[in-house]
Design a protein around this motif. Structure first.
Motif, PDB file in Angstrom:
ATOM      1  N   ILE A 257       1.029  -1.025  -0.046  1.00  0.00           N
ATOM      2  CA  ILE A 257      -0.082   0.043  -0.021  1.00  0.00           C
ATOM      3  C   ILE A 257       0.706   1.332  -0.031  1.00  0.00           C
ATOM      4  CG2 ILE A 257      -1.763   1.170   1.190  1.00  0.00           C
ATOM      5  CD1 ILE A 257      -2.712  -1.188   2.472  1.00  0.00           C
ATOM      6  N   GLY A 258       1.804   1.340   0.827  1.00  0.00           N
ATOM      7  CA  GLY A 258       2.820   2.300   0.827  1.00  0.00           C
ATOM      8  C   GLY A 258       3.558   2.240   2.186  1.00  0.00           C
ATOM      9  N   SER A 259       4.603   3.130   2.332  1.00  0.00           N
ATOM     10  CA  SER A 259       5.459   3.209   3.584  1.00  0.00           C
ATOM     11  C   SER A 259       4.509   4.170   4.466  1.00  0.00           C
ATOM     12  CB  SER A 259       6.752   3.633   3.347  1.00  0.00           C
ATOM     13  OG  SER A 259       7.298   3.961   4.457  1.00  0.00           O
ATOM     14  N   GLY A 260       4.587   3.600   5.780  1.00  0.00           N
ATOM     15  CA  GLY A 260       3.749   4.418   6.654  1.00  0.00           C
ATOM     16  C   GLY A 260       2.540   3.737   7.188  1.00  0.00           C
ATOM     17  N   PHE A 261       2.077   3.062   6.140  1.00  0.00           N
ATOM     18  CA  PHE A 261       0.727   2.357   6.468  1.00  0.00           C
ATOM     19  C   PHE A 261       0.933   1.155   7.472  1.00  0.00           C
ATOM     20  CE2 PHE A 261      -0.942   4.691   2.889  1.00  0.00           C
ATOM     21  CZ  PHE A 261      -2.182   4.813   3.251  1.00  0.00           C
ATOM     22  N   GLU A 262       2.125   0.824   7.590  1.00  0.00           N
ATOM     23  CA  GLU A 262       2.316  -0.192   8.615  1.00  0.00           C
ATOM     24  C   GLU A 262       1.806   0.158   9.884  1.00  0.00           C
ATOM     25  OE1 GLU A 262       4.727   1.231   7.313  1.00  0.00           O
ATOM     26  OE2 GLU A 262       6.271   1.725   8.653  1.00  0.00           O
TER      27      GLU A 262
ATOM     28  N   GLU B 139      -4.863   6.992  17.044  1.00  0.00           N
ATOM     29  CA  GLU B 139      -3.659   6.631  16.113  1.00  0.00           C
ATOM     30  C   GLU B 139      -4.156   7.007  14.674  1.00  0.00           C
ATOM     31  OE1 GLU B 139      -0.462   5.866  16.852  1.00  0.00           O
ATOM     32  OE2 GLU B 139      -1.056   5.983  19.004  1.00  0.00           O
ATOM     33  N   ILE B 140      -5.833   6.590  14.442  1.00  0.00           N
ATOM     34  CA  ILE B 140      -6.251   6.636  13.168  1.00  0.00           C
ATOM     35  C   ILE B 140      -6.296   8.290  12.748  1.00  0.00           C
ATOM     36  CG2 ILE B 140      -8.121   6.481  12.011  1.00  0.00           C
ATOM     37  CD1 ILE B 140      -8.342   3.734  13.162  1.00  0.00           C
ATOM     38  N   ILE B 141      -6.705   9.177  13.917  1.00  0.00           N
ATOM     39  CA  ILE B 141      -6.715  10.477  13.546  1.00  0.00           C
ATOM     40  C   ILE B 141      -5.495  11.170  13.196  1.00  0.00           C
ATOM     41  CG2 ILE B 141      -7.423  12.669  14.558  1.00  0.00           C
ATOM     42  CD1 ILE B 141      -9.729  11.372  16.125  1.00  0.00           C
ATOM     43  N   LEU B 142      -4.418  10.744  14.035  1.00  0.00           N
ATOM     44  CA  LEU B 142      -3.222  11.298  13.956  1.00  0.00           C
ATOM     45  C   LEU B 142      -2.356  10.789  12.652  1.00  0.00           C
ATOM     46  CD1 LEU B 142      -0.911  12.072  16.790  1.00  0.00           C
ATOM     47  CD2 LEU B 142      -2.576  13.526  15.521  1.00  0.00           C
ATOM     48  N   PHE B 143      -2.804   9.599  12.209  1.00  0.00           N
ATOM     49  CA  PHE B 143      -2.236   9.063  10.837  1.00  0.00           C
ATOM     50  C   PHE B 143      -2.841   9.949   9.855  1.00  0.00           C
ATOM     51  CE2 PHE B 143      -2.354   6.235   7.341  1.00  0.00           C
ATOM     52  CZ  PHE B 143      -1.155   5.956   7.235  1.00  0.00           C
ATOM     53  N   THR B 144      -4.268  10.238   9.836  1.00  0.00           N
ATOM     54  CA  THR B 144      -5.097  10.788   8.659  1.00  0.00           C
ATOM     55  C   THR B 144      -4.296  12.136   8.532  1.00  0.00           C
ATOM     56  OG1 THR B 144      -7.054   9.718   9.624  1.00  0.00           O
ATOM     57  CG2 THR B 144      -7.326  11.414   8.026  1.00  0.00           C
ATOM     58  N   VAL B 145      -4.019  13.082   9.759  1.00  0.00           N
ATOM     59  CA  VAL B 145      -3.602  14.174   9.687  1.00  0.00           C
ATOM     60  C   VAL B 145      -2.009  14.430   9.051  1.00  0.00           C
ATOM     61  CG1 VAL B 145      -2.441  16.150  11.353  1.00  0.00           C
ATOM     62  CG2 VAL B 145      -4.751  15.004  11.726  1.00  0.00           C
ATOM     63  N   THR B 147      -0.979  12.032   6.975  1.00  0.00           N
ATOM     64  CA  THR B 147      -0.842  11.534   5.473  1.00  0.00           C
ATOM     65  C   THR B 147      -1.567  12.358   4.464  1.00  0.00           C
ATOM     66  OG1 THR B 147      -2.231   9.868   6.263  1.00  0.00           O
ATOM     67  CG2 THR B 147       0.125   9.329   6.117  1.00  0.00           C
ATOM     68  N   TRP B 148      -2.651  13.229   4.927  1.00  0.00           N
ATOM     69  CA  TRP B 148      -3.443  13.654   3.997  1.00  0.00           C
ATOM     70  C   TRP B 148      -2.875  15.233   3.699  1.00  0.00           C
ATOM     71  CZ3 TRP B 148      -9.388  15.014   5.468  1.00  0.00           C
ATOM     72  CH2 TRP B 148     -10.096  15.046   4.485  1.00  0.00           C
ATOM     73  N   ASP B 149      -1.999  15.157   2.891  1.00  0.00           N
ATOM     74  CA  ASP B 149      -1.102  16.256   2.645  1.00  0.00           C
ATOM     75  C   ASP B 149      -1.949  17.507   1.896  1.00  0.00           C
ATOM     76  OD1 ASP B 149       1.024  15.059   3.378  1.00  0.00           O
ATOM     77  OD2 ASP B 149       1.745  14.217   1.398  1.00  0.00           O
ATOM     78  N   VAL B 151      -4.867  18.517   2.432  1.00  0.00           N
ATOM     79  CA  VAL B 151      -5.745  19.454   3.309  1.00  0.00           C
ATOM     80  C   VAL B 151      -4.896  19.772   4.546  1.00  0.00           C
ATOM     81  CG1 VAL B 151      -7.767  19.244   4.830  1.00  0.00           C
ATOM     82  CG2 VAL B 151      -7.754  18.197   2.481  1.00  0.00           C
ATOM     83  N   THR B 152      -4.184  18.761   5.299  1.00  0.00           N
ATOM     84  CA  THR B 152      -3.629  19.183   6.473  1.00  0.00           C
ATOM     85  C   THR B 152      -2.101  19.516   6.340  1.00  0.00           C
ATOM     86  OG1 THR B 152      -2.753  16.939   6.931  1.00  0.00           O
ATOM     87  CG2 THR B 152      -4.743  17.415   7.700  1.00  0.00           C
ATOM     88  N   GLY B 153      -1.602  19.627   5.063  1.00  0.00           N
ATOM     89  CA  GLY B 153      -0.123  19.893   4.872  1.00  0.00           C
ATOM     90  C   GLY B 153       0.859  18.777   5.419  1.00  0.00           C
ATOM     91  N   GLY B 154       0.273  17.660   5.754  1.00  0.00           N
ATOM     92  CA  GLY B 154       0.968  16.100   6.042  1.00  0.00           C
ATOM     93  C   GLY B 154       1.878  16.839   7.486  1.00  0.00           C
TER      94      GLY B 154
END
Lengths: 290, 350
Positions: A257-262, B139-145, B147-149, B151-154
């Motif tokens: 999927i991509g690095s980081g998804f782990e 963890e899911i919220i922070l991961f979204t923040v 990686t969602w370049d 909108v959030t600027g990654g």
């Protein structure tokens, strides 16, 4: 195909270490009903004690491992006696927070003695690598899988064959009944914490060799949650199956999927399992429903 | 009420519903109000930053206490909800050019909706399992923040300009104090009054015995989702205030450590108590500040020891949580009540 082999092997070796950490977690939960958020910091302590014994004091690696195990036993017994015993009968939130406070103390202690910079890696697993179908497979990864498998088998035998192991299962099943047949529940609690610390320390030592010694090791403790929820909070075989599945899943998602998804796929699996089958694959269906 | 009274007695429902019953309570309220007004004139600029941080922590801690202390739903996701508030407000202000008050209000609403969504596992799970589920939400919220370049600027930080309203620019801590203190007071008043309403009381009923609550006609599902939504709304406000106050938004400020800090605040202060959230925020923010200050003081005299101060801070943080849970699980609020009772009943023990 090459990539698949590589990812599978890395996933298996990570999964084996995860299973060790999860085993300690399950031991504590089974015997004492405590969710231990400090499990990752036990790994951290193991890695740092091993590093200090081997590279700072210059012990042979086998002595360094013994030092790590001795520290783990002492730590486990002390933690049980002075931190967890006063908490018997308290709310879930209090027990969770006391282990979080404990993890902060352990992390701070490591930072106090060793600072924050990553340390030199204490190498004791065989170096070199094997070429198999084009994939490069380090011997250290294979060795980690073997060691983890041996330790896990030893614990399974301990639970089914030894008197102490059977006493622990009895206490997990019914504390009052165990007391009436003369099992010391206090000793079993202390034993559970000591053994949990030992498994975590062995995991920490393996991780120290594979990924290096730094404060980041404690983060491994969080990935234990998907493993134990998938396998079942109170199931020893569940930790092995859960560890391997989560380890492989993390590597495959990083690779395909991509690095980081782990970092995130295990937690998505965690929520999905909690919603569908909260007691996991092998856990007892004793969960309270609302 | 005579000074010899050994309890609070009511002769009418209106007197029972009053928030403050005794003259001493009213006097203390006036004293606290005066202290809040005088605070920025009394403390040095360094401590005013700390005071502002405390103000924001009070808002977030009251939110978490509504969920954990009053409704009994353990949440390790507070850091994530703060992040949602901070990022929503920052993005709406910077990209959509909305004025700050509007962006903060929308951030509060957005966080409430997202909080309610992540509260869904609470409908099936309790205690330990819920704690683990909210850990995953964090963890899911922070991961979204991260990686969602788009909108959030990654992983890059978003910088915000200084707050400007009606031609007035809020430059320093002194200006910000009035905004933050205003919101903190508002949070205390709304929090305190929430538990005089039917909704607030249904939160406590769900905490104490959910089956009995549903037998009494309380919709447990609705109550839990509302508790998550209201709690997250406070978190969203605290997050949005942090964003505009510090002028910089980065995911590193909203990690699991922040969730743990907020849980520590309400445990040290007192679970299920609005006053406790305030005491806890003051205690848990001031303590590390004092240790840091001590480290700076000994920097020149004994630099090796000063280098250890950050580690000591982490150890003390853990130690405080452990000691409070072992010796006073009901927190500073309970200690304060015991002191009051001791003085009130003196020379008798009870």
């Amino acid at each position: 195909m090459t990539e698949f082999f590589q990812l599978t092997l890395f996933g298996l070796s990570n999964g084996a270490i995860l299973a060790l950490a999860a085993l300690g977690f399950v031991l504590i939960y089974k015997a004492t009903g405590v969710i231990n958020f400090a499990q990752g910091h036990f790994l951290l302590i193991g890695a740092y004690v091993f590093y200090a014994a081997m590279l700072v004091f210059g012990f042979h690696w086998s002595l360094a491992i013994l030092a790590g195990i001795a520290v783990a036993i002492a730590l486990g017994v002390l933690v049980e006696r002075f931190v967890l015993r006063p908490m018997i009968g308290e709310d879930a939130i209090a027990v969770i927070m006391v282990t979080i406070g404990l993890s902060s103390m352990l992390g701070g202690g490591v930072q106090f003695f060793f600072g924050t910079s990553p340390k030199e890696t204490p190498k004791f697993l065989p170096a070199g690598s094997l070429d198999l179908a084009g994939a490069t497979i380090p011997y250290s990864r294979l060795a980690a899988i073997v060691i983890a498998a041996v330790v896990l088998t030893a614990f399974t035998l301990f639970f089914t064959r030894s008197r102490h192991g059977i006493a622990m299962r009895a206490v997990a099943d019914d504390q009052q009944a165990s007391l009436t047949i003369g099992i010391s529940v206090r000793k079993v609690f202390a034993l559970a914490w000591a053994l949990a610390a030992v498994t975590a320390v062995i995991g920490g030592i393996l991780l120290a060799d594979l990924t290096g010694v730094s404060a980041n090791l404690a983060g491994f403790g969080l990935v234990v949650f998907p493993v134990v929820i998938l396998g079942g909070l109170d199931s020893v075989p569940g930790t092995i199956v859960g560890g391997v599945i989560i380890g492989l899943l993390a590597q495959y998602s990083a690779g395909y999927i991509g690095s980081g998804f782990e970092q995130i796929v295990p937690f998505i699996v965690l929520i999905a399992i909690l919603m569908v089958r909260p007691y996991g694959l092998f856990g007892q269906t004793r969960i309270e429903r609302v | 009420m005579p000074a010899t009274a050994t309890g609070v007695f009511h002769r009418s429902y209106t007197s029972e519903l009053r928030l403050r019953h005794t003259r001493a309570e009213k006097t203390r309220l006036v004293l606290v109000a005066l202290l809040v007004l005088a605070m920025p004139f009394l403390v040095s600029p360094y401590w005013l930053t700390i005071v502002n941080q405390i103000g924001i922590a009070i808002v977030g801690a009251i939110g978490l206490n509504i969920l954990v202390g009053y409704t009994g739903q353990i949440s390790l996701g507070q850091g994530g909800f703060l992040a949602v508030g901070a990022y929503t407000s920052a993005i709406l202000h910077m990209r959509a050019d909305l004025p700050v008050p509007v962006s903060i209000a929308l951030a509060v609403l957005t966080t409430a909706v997202i909080g309610a969504f992540f509260g869904i596992p609470a409908l099936r799970l309790k205690g330990l399992y819920l704690a683990i589920a909210t850990l995953a939400s964090q963890e899911i919220i922070l991961f979204t923040v991260r990686t969602w370049d788009a909108v959030t600027g990654g992983t890059d930080a978003i910088s915000l300009p200084r707050l400007e309203m009606a031609g007035f620019v809020f430059t320093d801590d002194f200006h910000w104090y009035w905004i933050i203190a205003g919101f903190a007071v508002l949070a205390v008043i709304t929090g305190r009054n929430l538990f005089r309403t039917g909704l607030g009381r249904s939160f406590m009923a769900v905490r104490d015995q959910d089956i009995a609550a549903s037998a009494m006609g309380i919709d447990v599902t609705k109550t839990k989702v509302l508790a998550f939504a209201i709690s997250s709304a406070y978190a969203g406000l605290a997050g949005a205030l942090t964003a505009h106050y510090t002028g910089i938004v980065t995911w590193e400020r909203f990690t699991l450590d922040v969730s743990v800090l907020y849980l520590a605040i309400i445990i040290v202060g007192g679970l299920g108590s609005i006053a406790g959230s305030v005491y806890g925020a003051i205690f848990m923010i001031t303590l590390p500040a004092l240790i840091t200050r001590f480290g700076q003081d000994i920097q020149s005299a004994w630099s090796e020891a000063a280098a250890k101060v950050p580690a000591v801070q982490v150890i003390v943080f853990g130690l405080v949580i452990v000691l409070f849970l072992i010796f006073e699980p009901r927190g500073l609020n309970r200690i304060w009540q015991r002191m009051k009772d001791y003085i009130r009943f003196s020379p008798f023990r009870y």
